[in-house]
Design a protein around this motif. Structure first.
Motif, PDB file in Angstrom:
ATOM      1  N   ASP A  20      -7.096 -26.129 -25.121  1.00 18.92           N
ATOM      2  CA  ASP A  20      -5.675 -26.836 -25.619  1.00 18.92           C
ATOM      3  C   ASP A  20      -4.718 -25.954 -25.562  1.00 18.92           C
ATOM      4  O   ASP A  20      -3.661 -26.430 -25.073  1.00 18.92           O
ATOM      5  N   ARG A  21      -4.939 -24.703 -25.507  1.00 22.10           N
ATOM      6  CA  ARG A  21      -3.919 -23.452 -25.024  1.00 22.10           C
ATOM      7  C   ARG A  21      -3.568 -23.809 -23.610  1.00 22.10           C
ATOM      8  O   ARG A  21      -2.256 -23.572 -23.375  1.00 22.10           O
ATOM      9  N   LEU A  22      -4.520 -23.894 -22.725  1.00 25.91           N
ATOM     10  CA  LEU A  22      -4.041 -24.067 -21.464  1.00 25.91           C
ATOM     11  C   LEU A  22      -3.229 -25.399 -21.088  1.00 25.91           C
ATOM     12  O   LEU A  22      -2.238 -25.600 -20.512  1.00 25.91           O
ATOM     13  N   ARG A  23      -3.576 -26.515 -21.944  1.00 30.47           N
ATOM     14  CA  ARG A  23      -2.710 -27.771 -21.788  1.00 30.47           C
ATOM     15  C   ARG A  23      -1.344 -27.495 -22.232  1.00 30.47           C
ATOM     16  O   ARG A  23      -0.527 -27.992 -21.643  1.00 30.47           O
ATOM     17  N   ILE A  24      -1.060 -26.540 -23.413  1.00 31.52           N
ATOM     18  CA  ILE A  24       0.522 -26.284 -23.797  1.00 31.52           C
ATOM     19  C   ILE A  24       0.935 -25.350 -22.487  1.00 31.52           C
ATOM     20  O   ILE A  24       2.197 -25.654 -22.327  1.00 31.52           O
ATOM     21  N   GLY A  25       0.088 -24.435 -22.108  1.00 37.00           N
ATOM     22  CA  GLY A  25       0.704 -23.591 -21.243  1.00 37.00           C
ATOM     23  C   GLY A  25       1.225 -24.162 -20.057  1.00 37.00           C
ATOM     24  O   GLY A  25       2.084 -23.694 -19.513  1.00 37.00           O
ATOM     25  N   VAL A  26      -0.027 -24.707 -19.413  1.00 33.74           N
ATOM     26  CA  VAL A  26       0.562 -25.380 -17.951  1.00 33.74           C
ATOM     27  C   VAL A  26       1.369 -26.532 -18.015  1.00 33.74           C
ATOM     28  O   VAL A  26       2.462 -26.561 -17.200  1.00 33.74           O
ATOM     29  N   GLY A  27       1.333 -27.566 -18.865  1.00 36.65           N
ATOM     30  CA  GLY A  27       2.445 -28.232 -19.380  1.00 36.65           C
ATOM     31  C   GLY A  27       2.530 -29.595 -18.193  1.00 36.65           C
ATOM     32  O   GLY A  27       1.396 -29.676 -17.820  1.00 36.65           O
ATOM     33  N   HIS A  28       3.765 -29.620 -17.986  1.00 38.15           N
ATOM     34  CA  HIS A  28       3.870 -30.703 -16.958  1.00 38.15           C
ATOM     35  C   HIS A  28       3.281 -30.208 -15.451  1.00 38.15           C
ATOM     36  O   HIS A  28       3.381 -31.107 -14.548  1.00 38.15           O
ATOM     37  N   ARG A  29       3.052 -29.192 -15.321  1.00 42.73           N
ATOM     38  CA  ARG A  29       2.648 -28.552 -14.020  1.00 42.73           C
ATOM     39  C   ARG A  29       1.175 -28.881 -13.727  1.00 42.73           C
ATOM     40  O   ARG A  29       0.457 -28.717 -12.744  1.00 42.73           O
ATOM     41  N   ALA A  30       0.576 -29.581 -14.766  1.00 40.51           N
ATOM     42  CA  ALA A  30      -0.986 -30.071 -14.684  1.00 40.51           C
ATOM     43  C   ALA A  30      -0.998 -30.967 -13.699  1.00 40.51           C
ATOM     44  O   ALA A  30      -0.191 -32.094 -13.612  1.00 40.51           O
ATOM     45  N   PRO A  31      -2.041 -31.016 -12.666  1.00 39.86           N
ATOM     46  CA  PRO A  31      -1.900 -32.082 -11.536  1.00 39.86           C
ATOM     47  C   PRO A  31      -2.737 -33.284 -12.031  1.00 39.86           C
ATOM     48  O   PRO A  31      -3.374 -33.394 -13.047  1.00 39.86           O
ATOM     49  N   SER A  32      -2.623 -34.136 -11.017  1.00 38.90           N
ATOM     50  CA  SER A  32      -3.645 -35.315 -11.083  1.00 38.90           C
ATOM     51  C   SER A  32      -4.713 -35.051 -10.450  1.00 38.90           C
ATOM     52  O   SER A  32      -4.501 -34.352  -9.111  1.00 38.90           O
ATOM     53  N   CYS A  33      -5.896 -35.647 -10.725  1.00 44.95           N
ATOM     54  CA  CYS A  33      -7.047 -35.080 -10.011  1.00 44.95           C
ATOM     55  C   CYS A  33      -7.926 -36.378  -9.684  1.00 44.95           C
ATOM     56  O   CYS A  33      -8.625 -36.999 -10.962  1.00 44.95           O
ATOM     57  N   PHE A  34      -8.618 -36.726  -8.561  1.00 44.29           N
ATOM     58  CA  PHE A  34      -9.562 -37.690  -8.360  1.00 44.29           C
ATOM     59  C   PHE A  34     -10.983 -37.190  -8.455  1.00 44.29           C
ATOM     60  O   PHE A  34     -11.046 -36.076  -7.694  1.00 44.29           O
ATOM     61  N   ILE A  35     -11.767 -37.498  -9.099  1.00 46.30           N
ATOM     62  CA  ILE A  35     -13.220 -37.303  -9.323  1.00 46.30           C
ATOM     63  C   ILE A  35     -14.162 -37.959  -8.733  1.00 46.30           C
ATOM     64  O   ILE A  35     -14.366 -39.190  -9.025  1.00 46.30           O
ATOM     65  N   SER A  36     -14.900 -37.471  -7.715  1.00 43.98           N
ATOM     66  CA  SER A  36     -15.940 -38.277  -6.733  1.00 43.98           C
ATOM     67  C   SER A  36     -17.417 -37.827  -7.271  1.00 43.98           C
ATOM     68  O   SER A  36     -17.537 -36.584  -7.066  1.00 43.98           O
ATOM     69  N   TYR A  37     -17.988 -38.576  -7.415  1.00 43.35           N
ATOM     70  CA  TYR A  37     -19.484 -38.227  -7.740  1.00 43.35           C
ATOM     71  C   TYR A  37     -20.338 -39.226  -7.741  1.00 43.35           C
ATOM     72  O   TYR A  37     -19.952 -40.725  -7.372  1.00 43.35           O
ATOM     73  N   ALA A  38     -21.781 -39.242  -7.823  1.00 43.21           N
ATOM     74  CA  ALA A  38     -22.855 -40.339  -7.587  1.00 43.21           C
ATOM     75  C   ALA A  38     -23.230 -41.025  -8.762  1.00 43.21           C
ATOM     76  O   ALA A  38     -23.855 -39.834  -9.647  1.00 43.21           O
ATOM     77  N   TRP A  39     -23.474 -41.970  -8.948  1.00 44.71           N
ATOM     78  CA  TRP A  39     -24.224 -42.715 -10.309  1.00 44.71           C
ATOM     79  C   TRP A  39     -25.690 -42.530  -9.975  1.00 44.71           C
ATOM     80  O   TRP A  39     -26.178 -42.643  -8.604  1.00 44.71           O
ATOM     81  N   GLY A  40     -26.737 -42.471 -10.997  1.00 47.76           N
ATOM     82  CA  GLY A  40     -28.277 -42.529 -10.721  1.00 47.76           C
ATOM     83  C   GLY A  40     -28.711 -41.582 -11.058  1.00 47.76           C
ATOM     84  O   GLY A  40     -29.937 -41.830 -11.435  1.00 47.76           O
ATOM     85  N   ASP A  41     -28.173 -40.291 -11.642  1.00 47.34           N
ATOM     86  CA  ASP A  41     -29.112 -39.249 -11.908  1.00 47.34           C
ATOM     87  C   ASP A  41     -28.456 -39.094 -13.409  1.00 47.34           C
ATOM     88  O   ASP A  41     -27.463 -38.094 -13.677  1.00 47.34           O
ATOM     89  N   PRO A  42     -29.156 -39.358 -14.494  1.00 44.86           N
ATOM     90  CA  PRO A  42     -28.541 -39.069 -15.849  1.00 44.86           C
ATOM     91  C   PRO A  42     -28.021 -37.785 -16.177  1.00 44.86           C
ATOM     92  O   PRO A  42     -26.881 -37.641 -16.808  1.00 44.86           O
ATOM     93  N   PRO A  43     -29.012 -36.921 -16.182  1.00 48.27           N
ATOM     94  CA  PRO A  43     -28.496 -35.459 -16.549  1.00 48.27           C
ATOM     95  C   PRO A  43     -27.076 -35.029 -15.801  1.00 48.27           C
ATOM     96  O   PRO A  43     -26.158 -34.626 -16.614  1.00 48.27           O
ATOM     97  N   ASN A  44     -27.202 -35.389 -14.474  1.00 48.09           N
ATOM     98  CA  ASN A  44     -25.676 -34.763 -13.641  1.00 48.09           C
ATOM     99  C   ASN A  44     -24.749 -35.802 -13.845  1.00 48.09           C
ATOM    100  O   ASN A  44     -23.581 -35.236 -13.744  1.00 48.09           O
ATOM    101  N   VAL A  45     -25.078 -37.072 -14.273  1.00 51.40           N
ATOM    102  CA  VAL A  45     -24.066 -37.967 -14.549  1.00 51.40           C
ATOM    103  C   VAL A  45     -23.173 -37.531 -16.066  1.00 51.40           C
ATOM    104  O   VAL A  45     -22.133 -37.390 -15.977  1.00 51.40           O
ATOM    105  N   ALA A  46     -24.145 -36.997 -16.841  1.00 53.06           N
ATOM    106  CA  ALA A  46     -23.784 -36.612 -18.223  1.00 53.06           C
ATOM    107  C   ALA A  46     -22.771 -35.494 -17.985  1.00 53.06           C
ATOM    108  O   ALA A  46     -21.931 -35.174 -18.696  1.00 53.06           O
ATOM    109  N   LEU A  47     -23.357 -34.514 -17.112  1.00 44.72           N
ATOM    110  CA  LEU A  47     -22.655 -33.413 -16.963  1.00 44.72           C
ATOM    111  C   LEU A  47     -20.902 -33.429 -16.181  1.00 44.72           C
ATOM    112  O   LEU A  47     -20.024 -33.128 -16.704  1.00 44.72           O
ATOM    113  N   VAL A  48     -21.102 -34.771 -15.508  1.00 48.26           N
ATOM    114  CA  VAL A  48     -19.695 -35.028 -14.829  1.00 48.26           C
ATOM    115  C   VAL A  48     -18.905 -35.645 -15.898  1.00 48.26           C
ATOM    116  O   VAL A  48     -17.703 -35.512 -16.018  1.00 48.26           O
TER     117      VAL A  48
END
Length: 304
Positions: free
Chosen positions: A49-77
């Motif tokens: 939350d401190r990072l959110r406030i400090g970075v503010g409008h400079r926070a980037p947009s980010c596309f997240i690419s991952y593979a479904w099918g492995d529950p432990p790793n999907v939970a981590l994503v």
């Protein structure tokens, strides 16, 4: 209990673990570890939350690419994406942007519109890419092309950030991003669950850094300092956690979960770390309903 088996804000894991607590089907050492993890979680929420406030409008947009099918790793994503959002990153994520009837290419075309791309490396990701399966087979060529263009134009850094979530790098990260590949990049290693918090901060700093913007660097120096002090404070309370009477472990655990929920909504760190000022009216632990063992109740959009 492995640390990754219980993440401080993985609601499904929490409910599964709570069911075991109610039926006495748990190891006391595991429950004490879980109490420590959720306490750390409250402090980490405050750090983000401190990072959110400090970075503010400079926070980037980010596309997240991952593979479904492995529950432990999907939970981590899923957890990683939630933490990035808590820090202010505007994520493009299939569970949020892909609704029924959305075109696959329309979704993957957002890769080029985002400021950053996170590629979550697992053996299943490489297997699906190699065999042309799932949406990742459409995403990865675009991601590789983007990284190659950025590096070939003289750039020292790419906007693509590979992560290693499981397995060996050669089996989990597309060859193009490894040593000798056309888009060779440094990857972040998320395989050690005990280092999760620090790796998230490393990733966020990479995502939010822009050239020589020292003000953003200063925000991260301050956040890392806060996190170091907060986590050390929790570690110092190990003896107090070990001294909790067995009959009260369930009640303390439930109290800590509430602390994390409050911290996620902006509770100040000083309150989050007052973990043993407990308003325990009784020692009864409230039962949780049994849950599905899948990593998420959502079906994989477009067969990721």
């Amino acid at each position: 209990m492995e640390l990754r088996a219980f993440h401080f804000r993985d609601q499904r894991a929490i409910e599964t673990f709570c069911t075991g607590v109610e039926t006495q089907d748990y190891n006391e050492d595991d429950l004490r570890l879980a109490i420590r993890l959720v306490t750390l979680g409250a402090a980490f929420c405050e750090t983000l939350d401190r990072l959110r406030i400090g970075v503010g409008h400079r926070a980037p947009s980010c596309f997240i690419s991952y593979a479904w099918g492995d529950p432990p790793n999907v939970a981590l994503v899923l957890q990683l994406e939630a933490d990035l959002r808590l820090a202010g990153v505007r994520t493009v994520f299939d569970l949020h942007q892909n609704q029924s009837g959305t075109g696959i290419m329309r979704f993957t075309n957002q890769i080029g519109a985002c400021d950053r791309v996170v590629l979550c490396g697992t053996p299943l990701l490489v297997d699906k890419f190699t065999n042309g399966l799932g949406v990742v087979a459409h995403e990865i060529p675009q991601i590789v092309e983007r990284a190659v263009d950025e590096l070939s134009s003289g750039g020292y850094h790419s906007s693509v950030h590979p992560l290693l979530l499981a397995g060996d790098p050669t089996a989990s990260i597309p060859r193009a991003f490894l040593r000798g590949g056309e888009a060779e990049l440094v990857y972040l290693d998320f395989r050690d669950p005990t280092a999760y918090f620090d790796r998230v901060l490393d990733l966020l700093e990479g995502l939010c850094s822009s050239g020589r913007d020292c003000s953003v660097k200063d925000v991260f120096v301050s956040a890392r300092s806060f996190w170091k002090e907060a986590s050390a404070s929790v570690d110092e309370q190990a003896d107090e956690i070990n001294a909790i009477p067995s009959v009260l472990l369930g009640a303390v655990f439930e109290h800590q979960l509430k602390m994390v929920q409050t911290a996620s909504e902006g509770m100040v760190a000083e309150q989050a770390l007052e973990v043993f000022n407990l308003p325990l009216a009784n020692d009864k632990f409230v039962a949780r309903p049994a849950v599905n063992e899948q990593a998420s109740s959502h079906a994989p959009p477009f067969g990721h």
